[in-house]
Design an enzyme around this catalytic site. Structure first.
Site, mmCIF file in Angstrom:
data_model
loop_
_atom_site.group_PDB
_atom_site.id
_atom_site.type_symbol
_atom_site.label_atom_id
_atom_site.label_comp_id
_atom_site.label_asym_id
_atom_site.label_seq_id
_atom_site.Cartn_x
_atom_site.Cartn_y
_atom_site.Cartn_z
ATOM 1 N N GLU A 1 -24.905 6.895 -40.799
ATOM 2 C CA GLU A 1 -25.235 6.133 -42.017
ATOM 3 C C GLU A 1 -24.666 6.820 -43.256
ATOM 4 O OE1 GLU A 1 -26.078 3.276 -41.544
ATOM 5 O OE2 GLU A 1 -26.935 3.387 -39.539
ATOM 6 N N ASP B 1 -19.129 6.390 -36.810
ATOM 7 C CA ASP B 1 -19.456 7.059 -35.542
ATOM 8 C C ASP B 1 -18.782 8.425 -35.462
ATOM 9 O OD1 ASP B 1 -21.109 5.092 -34.523
ATOM 10 O OD2 ASP B 1 -19.553 4.142 -33.300
HETATM 11 ZN ZN LIG Z 1 -23.004 1.540 -38.955
#
Ligand SMILES: [Zn+2]
Length: 691
Positions: free
Chosen positions: A523, A587
């Site tokens: 995030e 990621d």
């Molecule tokens: Zn995301």
């Protein structure tokens, strides 16, 4: 609160999460829940070489051990935690105390809402009566001049026909709440479902037309009339799809931000009096608004003018019935599931009603239900531990910015400024929503749903023209998900995801940093992905990059686009490297930050190797290896092919196995941890790195 960039992107999920090792269930004792350990040795296929296929190594036995329940399109750690939370929420809403709590109290409202939803005998008995006044309104449509009032009324009921109107933070002035108007009205998940020519897509469209006809028959039309109306609705939606923006386009802030005067907007859509519509939907008077998808409205106008009123009435009736399917007699609910669940996602069986009612209660009264959930399932020590971890990850990002070699000192100063301005929202909001003006009437399931939707819309519209409330959340506390909002410049982790196995107080730091640490890093990195990097520390769409650094950033992200575009998702379908770019960057950055944070913490403690009892239990693996295995096991999954196909076409996240492989191939730290040789599949000579 609504940010059009967050419709699909920005969040963590389409799928699973992980449960931690030594744990039983999360705090509390919801029954019938089988936790999956966060460090799940049973799921691993240790006969596989981690340097050849790390997903196979970490998750190779998961699908065998975890058949997909008949009522789900997939199974993974996320679904498992959702299952736990559903049981937990059920205990809360069904507490006898809820039924006897003071009328008007939050506790009574959630109890009454859920009980009305569960009372299928009453729903069956009422038949079409609850929506009859709405059907009568639609039947009374005799001229397109009546459309603004009718569309506004249906939109207030949460039925997404023709357009979508609401409030959002101004991309260019994050202190302001403005009105927006957006495309809407397609029954299929995305515009390309109407336009692709492959066999599977043709078949899906046939099934959709059959579904439309079935709903019209349930509403009382003759089979012949229903069939012909269904085809005409399909033609109408196909016209709208051609003018709709697609998922890739909608990731670009510049393409979804067009401030126009209301008068100017109205001129683009002559078939609907936009000023009248804006007033009737309940908006404060506005002079200007963001027209998110400007090309859509002239086409909408033309389509409405070129379509006979009988078809428009049929279109409105079908979408009304579909949007309230579970509040109508079971034949509607079954038909809705048959198409949207069974055909589109491959799920054999409808989810138990109690789960759907609990989830509906969360949608309508999320901060009332969430307050009770938090009291029971998110203890102060859990909050303190996750706050500490978030700070560790933010410190790692600061170090990462210091160390990267492609960014100039000037841009680094701006990047650090943005990082330090990120607001951390952990667990639940500091101030809870007020539901005192929302009437929940026992036994009136349809009315409760309809009033809740209008209540939510009014809440959103009421913000227009007012300063932004930065304390607000865009997810309810029990949600198993997380998000970054570029306009708020905040990261948000609901209590629902800060549970085993994502965060487990009994697990090692290495495992927790692999699980929830990678989620936090994900995030935070969204603030610096191809989308987030266009917004500054205050949340404004404003370029803070030097041109030279921007050029290098684009080269770095293009590397990720090329890498993921080569992956096959299912059958002949390739991953869309552009659609998934932001998530793939997040990621990759997320795991790196989690890794850096773990190393910093281990160095602080002066003990990088396994020494605590928990660590000894996992001592086959070094802390570095535990982190990578923990991360990979966030994404162990068992999925039906239909849902994979749907995700690839609509979801900005890569398929789960590729969320693992796509990351580790870019990390020399991974190759080092597992002793991979340069050139092995998980340690390619050429790799990508943005953050
Ligand atoms: Zn995301």
């Amino acid at each position: 609160m609504r940010n059009p960039l967050l419709t699909a992107a920005g969040c963590l999920l389409c799928v699973t999460l992980t449960c931690s090792a030594q744990t039983a269930a999360p705090a509390g004792d919801a029954q019938q829940f089988n936790p999956i350990p966060g460090f799940d040795t049973a799921a691993m296929d240790t006969s596989a070489d981690p340097c050849v296929d790390f997903y196979q190594f970490a998750c190779g036995n998961f699908a065998k051990l975890h058949p997909i329940p008949a009522d789900l399109p997939e199974f993974d750690q996320f679904e498992n935690l959702i299952e736990f939370n559903n049981h937990a929420l059920r205990e809360i809403v069904e507490k006898p105390a809820a039924a006897h709590a003071a009328p008007g109290s939050n506790e009574r409202k959630i109890g009454d809402y859920d009980a009305s939803c569960m009372d299928t005998d009453a729903i069956e008995k009422r038949g079409l009566a609850p929506i009859q006044p709405e059907l009568d309104r639609i039947a009374a449509l005799q001229s397109t001049q009546d459309l603004p009032a009718l569309i506004a009324h249906l939109n207030r009921l949460g039925t997404g026909v023709f357009l979508d109107y609401g409030s959002m933070q101004d991309f260019k002035d994050a202190t302001r709440e403005i009105a927006y108007v957006d495309q809407s009205g397609l029954g299929l998940p995305e515009k390309d479902y109407y336009l692709r020519t492959d066999d599977k897509s043709v078949e899906t469209r046939k099934q959709y037309v059959a579904h439309l006809a079935n709903v019209l028959k349930l509403l009382g039309d003759s089979p012949d009339a229903a069939q012909s109306e269904a085809q005409k609705i399909m033609d109408l939606e196909t016209e709208l799809s051609k003018a709709s923006q697609g998922a890739v386009e909608r990731r670009d802030p510049a393409k979804i931000y067009h401030m126009m005067s209301l008068t100017g907007f109205a001129a683009t859509v002559p078939a609907i009096d936009a000023r009248k519509y804006s007033q009737l939907i309940g908006s404060p008077v506005v002079q200007e608004l963001n027209v998110i998808s400007p090309d859509f409205f002239p086409a909408l106008s033309k389509t409405i003018t070129g379509t006979d009123l009988a078809t428009i009435r049929a279109y409105l009736r079908v979408h009304l019935a579909d949007s309230f399917a579970m509040r109508l007699p079971h034949a509607f609910d079954d038909e809705n599931f048959d198409f949207f669940g069974r055909k589109l996602e491959g799920t054999p069986q409808q989810e138990a009603r109690w789960k759907r009612c609990v989830e509906a209660t969360d949608v309508s009264l999320g901060e009332a239900l969430g307050q009770l959930y938090v009291a029971q399932y998110f203890t102060p020590d859990m909050k303190a531990a996750t706050v500490r971890m978030v700070h560790d990850i933010e410190n790692a990002m600061g170090k990462d910015i210091d160390e990267i070699d492609w960014m100039s000192p000037d841009t680094k100063v701006k990047a650090k400024e943005k990082l330090h301005a990120v607001a951390d929202k952990i667990g639940y909001p500091d101030r809870w929503r007020d539901y005192s003006k929302l009437d929940i009437v026992p036994g009136d399931d349809f009315g409760n749903a309809a009033r809740s939707r209008a209540f939510e819309l009014d809440y959103q519209l009421n913000k227009i023209g007012k300063p932004v409330n930065r304390q607000e959340w865009g997810m309810t506390p029990p949600t198993v998900n997380a998000y970054y909002n570029p306009s708020m410049n905040d990261i948000n982790f609901p209590a629902g995801i800060l549970q085993p196995a994502f965060y487990d107080k009994n697990a090692t730091d290495a495992i927790n940093y692999g699980h929830i640490g990678a989620v936090v890093g994900h995030e935070l990195t969204h603030g610096f992905d191809d989308e987030g990097a266009q917004f500054d520390a205050q949340g404004n769409l404003h370029d803070w990059w030097t041109p030279e650094d921007k050029k290098k950033f684009v080269e770095k992200t293009d590397c990720i686009v090329d890498e993921y575009s080569q992956f096959t998702a299912v059958d002949d379908l390739k991953v869309n490297g552009r659609l998934t770019l932001g998530e793939n960057v997040a990621d990759n950055g997320g795991v790196r930050l989690a890794f850096m944070a773990l190393m910093a913490r281990a160095a602080l403690a002066g003990q990088p190797s396994a020494t605590t009892p928990e660590e000894k239990a996992e001592s086959t693996y070094t802390p570095q290896q535990q982190l990578f295995i923990g991360f990979a096991q966030n994404w162990c999954t068992n999925q039906r092919p239909e849902i994979v196909r749907k995700y690839v076409q609509t979801d900005p996240h890569s398929p789960d196995a590729l969320r693992v492989r796509g990351v580790v191939v870019n990390m020399p730290e991974f190759a080092h941890a597992f002793g991979c040789k340069a050139g092995q599949p998980m340690a390619p000579v050429r790799s990508c790195r943005v953050w």
